[in-house]
Design an enzyme around this catalytic site. Structure first.
Site, PDB file in Angstrom:
ATOM      1  N   CYS A  45      -2.583  -3.609   0.465  1.00  0.00           N
ATOM      2  CA  CYS A  45      -2.528  -3.806   1.673  1.00  0.00           C
ATOM      3  C   CYS A  45      -1.133  -3.233   2.607  1.00  0.00           C
ATOM      4  CB  CYS A  45      -2.508  -5.344   1.870  1.00  0.00           C
ATOM      5  SG  CYS A  45      -2.308  -6.139   3.543  1.00  0.00           S
ATOM      6  N   TYR A 172      -7.644   0.976  11.641  1.00  0.00           N
ATOM      7  CA  TYR A 172      -8.690   0.150  11.540  1.00  0.00           C
ATOM      8  C   TYR A 172      -9.841  -0.049  12.501  1.00  0.00           C
ATOM      9  CZ  TYR A 172      -6.122  -1.945   7.354  1.00  0.00           C
ATOM     10  OH  TYR A 172      -5.402  -1.932   6.167  1.00  0.00           O
TER      11      TYR A 172
END
Length: 302
Positions: A45, A172
């Site tokens: 992440c 994203y």
């Protein structure tokens, strides 16, 4: 990603549920104390890697505990291999639901657990690193860098806002878009900003000059994943990181710092994205490439 995070073909990141702060003076109810808090992260992440980089740069390894989750996340959320020895949790979801039994949504990293009150203090990733930088100063190692210098904070905050919108979260927005216009809008904004950053780095070693700051930490974690994941998996394919002479050398410059290299795990990164996002990569096959050498001389000190 949840179905609630895509509307009209556009990805809208869920709000952070826990936003309490740890403060040096303790007025928040969560005083900055050594050994009290536990940081839950994933090497995959980018938001979590930020917190690991800052924790190490500031010398807080013995002050704030660390738990690393498995890179493969399923419907139960992030798994903690072998159970966390401090909390006893096998899944991060247990800590979320122990703090708020009504919580619905993704169980995200990074987040910080308070071992005294036995609850999550925060999963507010934009503020976790600045909190370490400003509220744990008593525990910073001697000679630790000032990653958030007061005189530069307005410029850092402005740059961080642009980079978050178009780059950090922009990849994203491109990768999770389900509408062509939404995808192209995100990709265009992403590469316009990368082009501007390439030009900015032509005349300075780091984003704000000759010292590493919070802004560099935030940009680096996206650059580290760009060619390995975002270029192909998220269709951010106008240009690769290695096609930008200044950005690519800048990224290698940061990678030469142990706190950056030591928290960059390309195996975790690739397995997480390609295996977890089955709606994008149904086969779960993890590509072998790209063959990129992050240790070649960067010559950014010039």
């Amino acid at each position: 990603m949840t179905t609630q995070e895509v509307g009209s073909g556009r990805f809208v990141r869920q709000a952070n549920r826990f936003t309490d702060r740890i403060t040096a003076d303790g007025t928040s109810g969560f005083p900055a104390e050594s050994g009290r808090y536990r940081l839950f992260v994933s090497y995959a992440c980018p938001w979590a890697q930020r917190s690991m980089i800052v924790r190490e740069l500031l010398g807080l390894e013995d002050v704030i505990g660390l738990a690393v989750v498995d890179p493969i996340r399923d419907e139960r959320g992030w798994r903690i291999p072998g159970r966390d020895p401090v909390t006893g949790a096998e899944f991060l979801s247990e800590l979320y639901l122990a703090t708020d039994p009504s919580f619905e949504g993704r169980y995200t990293v990074p987040c910080i657990w308070d071992t005294e009150t036995k609850r999550l203090v925060t999963n507010d990733f934009p503020n976790i690193t600045t909190m370490m930088e400003t509220e744990f100063t008593e525990y910073h190692r001697p000679g630790a860098p000032d990653l958030y210098p007061e005189a530069l904070r307005p410029e850092i905050d402005e740059l961080n806002g642009l980079v978050y919108t178009n780059v950090n979260n922009g990849v994203y927005k491109a990768g999770f878009a389900t509408d062509q216009d939404a995808y192209e809008e995100a990709v265009d904004a992403l590469f316009t900003t990368l082009d501007d950053l390439e030009e900015r780095l032509a005349t300075r070693r780091y984003l704000l000059g000759d010292q590493i700051t919070e802004a560099d930490v935030r940009l680096y974690t996206t650059l580290a994943r760009f060619d390995a994941v975002y270029y192909s998996h998220f269709k951010c394919s106008l240009r690769r990181l290695v096609d930008y002479p200044n950005l690519w050398a800048y990224a290698r410059d940061l990678y030469s710092v142990p706190a950056f290299a030591g928290t960059t795990d390309f195996d975790h990164i690739k397995r997480h994205y390609y295996v977890t996002h089955r709606h994008i990569n149904p086969t779960g096959i993890v590509p072998k490439g790209p063959l990129v050498d992050w240790t070649t001389p960067h010559n950014r000190e010039r």
